[in-house]
Scaffold this motif. Sequence first.
Motif, PDB file in Angstrom:
ATOM      1  N   GLY A   1       0.999  -1.254  -0.173  1.00 36.14           N
ATOM      2  CA  GLY A   1      -0.158  -0.201  -0.077  1.00 36.14           C
ATOM      3  C   GLY A   1       0.626   0.860   0.255  1.00 36.14           C
ATOM      4  N   ILE A   2       0.376   2.145  -0.590  1.00 34.38           N
ATOM      5  CA  ILE A   2       0.719   3.920  -0.610  1.00 34.38           C
ATOM      6  C   ILE A   2       1.596   4.458   0.985  1.00 34.38           C
ATOM      7  CG2 ILE A   2      -1.486   4.487  -0.877  1.00 34.38           C
ATOM      8  CD1 ILE A   2       0.287   6.506  -2.879  1.00 34.38           C
ATOM      9  N   PHE A   3       2.024   5.402   0.963  1.00 34.49           N
ATOM     10  CA  PHE A   3       2.846   5.684   1.481  1.00 34.49           C
ATOM     11  C   PHE A   3       2.815   7.394   1.203  1.00 34.49           C
ATOM     12  CE2 PHE A   3       5.879   7.099   5.103  1.00 34.49           C
ATOM     13  CZ  PHE A   3       4.514   8.132   5.895  1.00 34.49           C
ATOM     14  N   ARG A   4       2.908   8.022   0.979  1.00 35.16           N
ATOM     15  CA  ARG A   4       2.652   9.190   0.572  1.00 35.16           C
ATOM     16  C   ARG A   4       2.820  10.292   1.030  1.00 35.16           C
ATOM     17  NH1 ARG A   4      -0.020  13.010  -2.311  1.00 35.16           N
ATOM     18  NH2 ARG A   4      -1.566  11.722  -2.341  1.00 35.16           N
ATOM     19  N   THR A   5       3.454  11.767   0.901  1.00 33.34           N
ATOM     20  CA  THR A   5       3.967  12.780   1.722  1.00 33.34           C
ATOM     21  C   THR A   5       3.887  13.511   0.657  1.00 33.34           C
ATOM     22  OG1 THR A   5       5.898  12.632   2.997  1.00 33.34           O
ATOM     23  CG2 THR A   5       3.965  12.296   4.452  1.00 33.34           C
ATOM     24  N   THR A   6       3.783  14.624   1.575  1.00 38.95           N
ATOM     25  CA  THR A   6       3.777  15.925   0.285  1.00 38.95           C
ATOM     26  C   THR A   6       4.652  16.919   1.142  1.00 38.95           C
ATOM     27  OG1 THR A   6       2.955  16.035  -1.363  1.00 38.95           O
ATOM     28  CG2 THR A   6       3.872  18.031  -1.209  1.00 38.95           C
ATOM     29  N   MET A   7       6.265  17.507   0.793  1.00 33.81           N
ATOM     30  CA  MET A   7       6.474  18.534   2.537  1.00 33.81           C
ATOM     31  C   MET A   7       6.711  19.425   1.511  1.00 33.81           C
ATOM     32  SD  MET A   7       9.188  16.189   3.786  1.00 33.81           S
ATOM     33  CE  MET A   7       9.230  14.485   4.854  1.00 33.81           C
ATOM     34  N   CYS A   8       6.928  20.268   2.712  1.00 36.90           N
ATOM     35  CA  CYS A   8       6.842  21.688   2.166  1.00 36.90           C
ATOM     36  C   CYS A   8       7.777  22.922   2.811  1.00 36.90           C
ATOM     37  CB  CYS A   8       5.187  22.573   1.939  1.00 36.90           C
ATOM     38  SG  CYS A   8       5.381  24.395   1.407  1.00 36.90           S
ATOM     39  N   SER A   9       9.016  23.218   1.783  1.00 37.46           N
ATOM     40  CA  SER A   9       9.972  24.635   2.683  1.00 37.46           C
ATOM     41  C   SER A   9       8.972  25.537   2.969  1.00 37.46           C
ATOM     42  CB  SER A   9      11.106  24.438   1.594  1.00 37.46           C
ATOM     43  OG  SER A   9      10.313  25.812   0.761  1.00 37.46           O
ATOM     44  N   PRO A  10       9.841  25.969   3.704  1.00 38.55           N
ATOM     45  CA  PRO A  10       9.146  27.852   4.047  1.00 38.55           C
ATOM     46  C   PRO A  10       9.099  28.557   3.049  1.00 38.55           C
ATOM     47  CG  PRO A  10      10.760  26.429   5.939  1.00 38.55           C
ATOM     48  CD  PRO A  10      11.055  25.896   4.902  1.00 38.55           C
ATOM     49  N   GLU A  11      10.475  28.009   2.445  1.00 35.91           N
ATOM     50  CA  GLU A  11       9.686  29.197   0.714  1.00 35.91           C
ATOM     51  C   GLU A  11       9.181  28.821  -0.126  1.00 35.91           C
ATOM     52  OE1 GLU A  11      13.557  28.630   3.103  1.00 35.91           O
ATOM     53  OE2 GLU A  11      13.031  27.166   2.105  1.00 35.91           O
ATOM     54  N   GLY A  12       8.160  27.534   1.010  1.00 33.71           N
ATOM     55  CA  GLY A  12       7.495  27.359  -0.180  1.00 33.71           C
ATOM     56  C   GLY A  12       6.823  26.428  -1.282  1.00 33.71           C
ATOM     57  N   GLU A  13       8.465  25.591  -1.606  1.00 35.09           N
ATOM     58  CA  GLU A  13       8.765  25.037  -2.330  1.00 35.09           C
ATOM     59  C   GLU A  13       8.367  23.536  -1.693  1.00 35.09           C
ATOM     60  OE1 GLU A  13      12.575  23.603  -4.751  1.00 35.09           O
ATOM     61  OE2 GLU A  13      12.708  24.624  -2.569  1.00 35.09           O
ATOM     62  N   LYS A  14       7.803  22.271  -2.788  1.00 36.22           N
ATOM     63  CA  LYS A  14       6.590  21.824  -2.600  1.00 36.22           C
ATOM     64  C   LYS A  14       7.823  20.669  -2.435  1.00 36.22           C
ATOM     65  CE  LYS A  14       2.805  23.314  -2.443  1.00 36.22           C
ATOM     66  NZ  LYS A  14       1.824  22.499  -1.120  1.00 36.22           N
ATOM     67  N   PHE A  15       8.167  19.194  -2.111  1.00 43.05           N
ATOM     68  CA  PHE A  15       8.680  17.879  -1.936  1.00 43.05           C
ATOM     69  C   PHE A  15       7.993  16.789  -1.640  1.00 43.05           C
ATOM     70  CE2 PHE A  15      11.812  21.123  -0.912  1.00 43.05           C
ATOM     71  CZ  PHE A  15      12.822  21.368  -1.810  1.00 43.05           C
ATOM     72  N   PRO A  16       7.440  15.993  -3.271  1.00 45.64           N
ATOM     73  CA  PRO A  16       6.936  14.800  -2.978  1.00 45.64           C
ATOM     74  C   PRO A  16       6.933  13.491  -2.725  1.00 45.64           C
ATOM     75  CG  PRO A  16       7.014  15.187  -4.980  1.00 45.64           C
ATOM     76  CD  PRO A  16       7.165  16.585  -4.315  1.00 45.64           C
ATOM     77  N   ASN A  17       7.252  12.784  -1.869  1.00 48.71           N
ATOM     78  CA  ASN A  17       7.433  11.293  -1.108  1.00 48.71           C
ATOM     79  C   ASN A  17       6.801  10.789  -1.140  1.00 48.71           C
ATOM     80  OD1 ASN A  17      10.490  12.370  -0.438  1.00 48.71           O
ATOM     81  ND2 ASN A  17       9.245  13.904   0.726  1.00 48.71           N
ATOM     82  N   VAL A  18       6.810   9.735  -2.230  1.00 48.82           N
ATOM     83  CA  VAL A  18       6.006   7.954  -2.817  1.00 48.82           C
ATOM     84  C   VAL A  18       6.311   6.605  -2.399  1.00 48.82           C
ATOM     85  CG1 VAL A  18       6.515   8.003  -4.854  1.00 48.82           C
ATOM     86  CG2 VAL A  18       4.862   7.637  -3.589  1.00 48.82           C
ATOM     87  N   GLY A  19       5.990   5.865  -1.632  1.00 52.02           N
ATOM     88  CA  GLY A  19       6.790   4.471  -1.353  1.00 52.02           C
ATOM     89  C   GLY A  19       5.600   3.339  -1.469  1.00 52.02           C
ATOM     90  N   CYS A  20       6.190   2.537  -0.723  1.00 57.23           N
ATOM     91  CA  CYS A  20       4.826   1.640  -0.255  1.00 57.23           C
ATOM     92  C   CYS A  20       5.053   0.784   1.617  1.00 57.23           C
ATOM     93  CB  CYS A  20       4.504   0.688  -1.067  1.00 57.23           C
ATOM     94  SG  CYS A  20       5.943  -0.761  -1.379  1.00 57.23           S
ATOM     95  N   TYR A  21       4.773   0.781   2.125  1.00 62.00           N
ATOM     96  CA  TYR A  21       4.822  -0.696   2.925  1.00 62.00           C
ATOM     97  C   TYR A  21       5.295  -1.822   2.442  1.00 62.00           C
ATOM     98  CZ  TYR A  21       2.534   3.368   5.980  1.00 62.00           C
ATOM     99  OH  TYR A  21       1.508   4.442   6.169  1.00 62.00           O
ATOM    100  N   LEU A  22       5.884  -2.439   3.511  1.00 60.81           N
ATOM    101  CA  LEU A  22       6.475  -3.740   3.608  1.00 60.81           C
ATOM    102  C   LEU A  22       5.894  -4.151   4.113  1.00 60.81           C
ATOM    103  CD1 LEU A  22      10.147  -2.804   2.474  1.00 60.81           C
ATOM    104  CD2 LEU A  22       8.408  -3.442   0.939  1.00 60.81           C
ATOM    105  N   GLU A  23       5.825  -3.734   5.772  1.00 62.08           N
ATOM    106  CA  GLU A  23       5.396  -4.839   6.881  1.00 62.08           C
ATOM    107  C   GLU A  23       3.810  -3.442   7.877  1.00 62.08           C
ATOM    108  OE1 GLU A  23       7.467  -8.430   9.091  1.00 62.08           O
ATOM    109  OE2 GLU A  23       7.810  -6.763   9.715  1.00 62.08           O
ATOM    110  N   VAL A  24       3.445  -4.172   8.217  1.00 63.66           N
ATOM    111  CA  VAL A  24       2.618  -3.892   8.647  1.00 63.66           C
ATOM    112  C   VAL A  24       2.371  -4.615  10.161  1.00 63.66           C
ATOM    113  CG1 VAL A  24       0.105  -2.018   9.618  1.00 63.66           C
ATOM    114  CG2 VAL A  24       1.276  -1.989   6.582  1.00 63.66           C
TER     115      VAL A  24
END
Length: 160
Positions: free
Chosen positions: A60-83
């Motif tokens: 399943g997906i684990f996705r976040t979008t991080m935003c710098s103080p200057e407003g620049e966006k950094f998407p991160n996407v991956g998946c779970y291996l174990e839960v």
Amino acid sequence: MNRSFQRDPDPQLDLVLERVVDVPRELIWAAWTTPEQVCHWFCPRPWTVTDCEIDLRPGGIFRTTMCSPEGEKFPNVGCYLEVIPGERLIWTDMLLPGFRPAEQGFMTGIITLETVEGGTRYKAVALHADIATRKQHEEMGFHEGWSTVLDQLVEFVKGL
């Protein structure tokens, strides 16, 4: 349940943060597995998480979008291996949802929670493919950043 990951971190390749925090592991688990909660604490302030998607199952997906103080966006996407509910999450950005290979990847993360006297033993491990990537992550501020994020997580769950 399959408890596939049972080994000690390799100090040449892995970075570790381990602390006992004075909150129940159920609250920490919820903070890690509820998108609305992740957005409150997941990156060191003044950075923010503007979006989070979680499909809490292996592949399943684990996705976040991080935003710098200057407003620049950094998407991160991956998946779970174990839960393992309430105990352990393992995810990676080296694979996309459905275990599809990613073009690039940086690390595999492991969060382990254990109830102990006084709260929860929280262990975060970042696994890297090689020494150079581990060193890069350490120089980016792994210890300070992940420690700050844990402090923010504790502060957040105490405020619930």
